[in-house]
Design a protein around this motif. Sequence first.
Motif, PDB file in Angstrom:
ATOM      1  N   ALA A  26      30.102  -6.342  26.603  1.00 27.60           N
ATOM      2  CA  ALA A  26      30.032  -5.500  27.798  1.00 27.60           C
ATOM      3  C   ALA A  26      29.102  -4.318  27.575  1.00 27.60           C
ATOM      4  N   LEU A  27      29.202  -3.715  26.380  1.00 29.12           N
ATOM      5  CA  LEU A  27      28.334  -2.576  26.070  1.00 29.12           C
ATOM      6  C   LEU A  27      26.869  -2.998  26.012  1.00 29.12           C
ATOM      7  N   THR A  28      26.625  -4.172  25.458  1.00 30.95           N
ATOM      8  CA  THR A  28      25.252  -4.668  25.389  1.00 30.95           C
ATOM      9  C   THR A  28      24.701  -4.893  26.783  1.00 30.95           C
ATOM     10  N   GLU A  29      25.529  -5.488  27.648  1.00 33.99           N
ATOM     11  CA  GLU A  29      25.100  -5.702  29.024  1.00 33.99           C
ATOM     12  C   GLU A  29      24.870  -4.375  29.744  1.00 33.99           C
ATOM     13  N   ALA A  30      25.788  -3.424  29.496  1.00 34.30           N
ATOM     14  CA  ALA A  30      25.646  -2.110  30.130  1.00 34.30           C
ATOM     15  C   ALA A  30      24.389  -1.405  29.640  1.00 34.30           C
ATOM     16  N   GLU A  31      24.121  -1.558  28.338  1.00 37.91           N
ATOM     17  CA  GLU A  31      22.923  -0.934  27.778  1.00 37.91           C
ATOM     18  C   GLU A  31      21.662  -1.518  28.409  1.00 37.91           C
ATOM     19  N   GLY A  32      21.662  -2.829  28.564  1.00 32.05           N
ATOM     20  CA  GLY A  32      20.514  -3.470  29.201  1.00 32.05           C
ATOM     21  C   GLY A  32      20.350  -3.040  30.642  1.00 32.05           C
ATOM     22  N   GLU A  33      21.488  -2.952  31.351  1.00 32.89           N
ATOM     23  CA  GLU A  33      21.434  -2.526  32.744  1.00 32.89           C
ATOM     24  C   GLU A  33      20.975  -1.077  32.854  1.00 32.89           C
ATOM     25  N   ALA A  34      21.465  -0.239  31.926  1.00 32.16           N
ATOM     26  CA  ALA A  34      21.050   1.165  31.930  1.00 32.16           C
ATOM     27  C   ALA A  34      19.553   1.278  31.698  1.00 32.16           C
ATOM     28  N   THR A  35      19.040   0.474  30.765  1.00 29.46           N
ATOM     29  CA  THR A  35      17.604   0.477  30.493  1.00 29.46           C
ATOM     30  C   THR A  35      16.823   0.027  31.722  1.00 29.46           C
ATOM     31  N   ARG A  36      17.329  -1.034  32.366  1.00 31.92           N
ATOM     32  CA  ARG A  36      16.662  -1.528  33.564  1.00 31.92           C
ATOM     33  C   ARG A  36      16.640  -0.459  34.656  1.00 31.92           C
ATOM     34  N   ARG A  37      17.787   0.197  34.855  1.00 32.38           N
ATOM     35  CA  ARG A  37      17.852   1.225  35.888  1.00 32.38           C
ATOM     36  C   ARG A  37      16.927   2.399  35.563  1.00 32.38           C
ATOM     37  N   GLN A  38      16.904   2.767  34.276  1.00 30.49           N
ATOM     38  CA  GLN A  38      16.038   3.868  33.877  1.00 30.49           C
ATOM     39  C   GLN A  38      14.575   3.530  34.141  1.00 30.49           C
ATOM     40  N   ARG A  39      14.190   2.297  33.768  1.00 27.44           N
ATOM     41  CA  ARG A  39      12.804   1.889  33.992  1.00 27.44           C
ATOM     42  C   ARG A  39      12.488   1.809  35.480  1.00 27.44           C
ATOM     43  N   ALA A  40      13.466   1.335  36.259  1.00 22.67           N
ATOM     44  CA  ALA A  40      13.258   1.259  37.704  1.00 22.67           C
ATOM     45  C   ALA A  40      13.107   2.654  38.300  1.00 22.67           C
ATOM     46  N   ALA A  41      13.954   3.591  37.810  1.00 24.15           N
ATOM     47  CA  ALA A  41      13.873   4.971  38.300  1.00 24.15           C
ATOM     48  C   ALA A  41      12.536   5.596  37.900  1.00 24.15           C
ATOM     49  N   GLU A  42      12.104   5.326  36.665  1.00 22.13           N
ATOM     50  CA  GLU A  42      10.819   5.859  36.208  1.00 22.13           C
ATOM     51  C   GLU A  42       9.677   5.269  37.012  1.00 22.13           C
ATOM     52  N   ALA A  43       9.773   3.965  37.305  1.00 29.15           N
ATOM     53  CA  ALA A  43       8.726   3.320  38.100  1.00 29.15           C
ATOM     54  C   ALA A  43       8.686   3.902  39.506  1.00 29.15           C
ATOM     55  N   THR A  44       9.875   4.150  40.078  1.00 29.99           N
ATOM     56  CA  THR A  44       9.935   4.740  41.412  1.00 29.99           C
ATOM     57  C   THR A  44       9.351   6.143  41.410  1.00 29.99           C
TER      58      THR A  44
END
Length: 221
Positions: free
Chosen positions: A73-91
């Motif tokens: 779960a933590l690994t999935e959350a970490e990946g999702e957090a990274t994805r969200r961060q990159r999406a926010a940075e891209a936005t």
Amino acid sequence: MLTTEPSTEPSNAVTWDGQPVTLRRAGVDDITDRKLDVEARLKELRRQRGIALLDNKPFDGSEISALEDELDALTEAEGEATRRQRAAEATELAKRREAARTDVRLYEQCRQEAIKAAELAALDLYVALQDVSTYCEKLSRSITSLGGRPWETTSGAVRERLSQRLTVLMRPLLGRNPQQSGTTFYGSIEFPEPQETMSGEWVPAEAAAVAAEIKQILQGE
């Protein structure tokens, strides 16, 4: 069997065969730290499991299973957090780039308007300086006709003074060539060294510059 523990509030607690194993709420900032804790605990439990196997002793693997689920779960959350961060940075990057494009369009429009204003001002200056030369020549001929000798009122003398006054006016925009002292420039146009004595309003200064000459020729009447 892994089940979620009933709760009226959001929770990440789980149970394993009826034994609760609470997973710490993991924000973006502490996911990595929690993963390290879980991995360290799993490593120790697996070591103990191996010892138990070698010693032919019973071992309860429920905590290992629960921690493995938490680690997933933590690994999935970490990946999702990274994805969200990159999406926010891209936005955010897209917003900044669009804002920059808006600035480019605005500043180019302002630049063109300023250039147009400079063109019109330059044309006005040209016409005005042409008039100055015309009236200087007429004034000089009139002075000569009265037996005088034009000096400060000649077109050349007036041009010299006005060039100095224009240099003082333009001084904030002028560059300086370190290899050529005594001159300043705007682009490819060279100007003389600005003289503080040429600062101030042009008309009173010019009137004062030719006052003695004008007075002399008028009194000669």
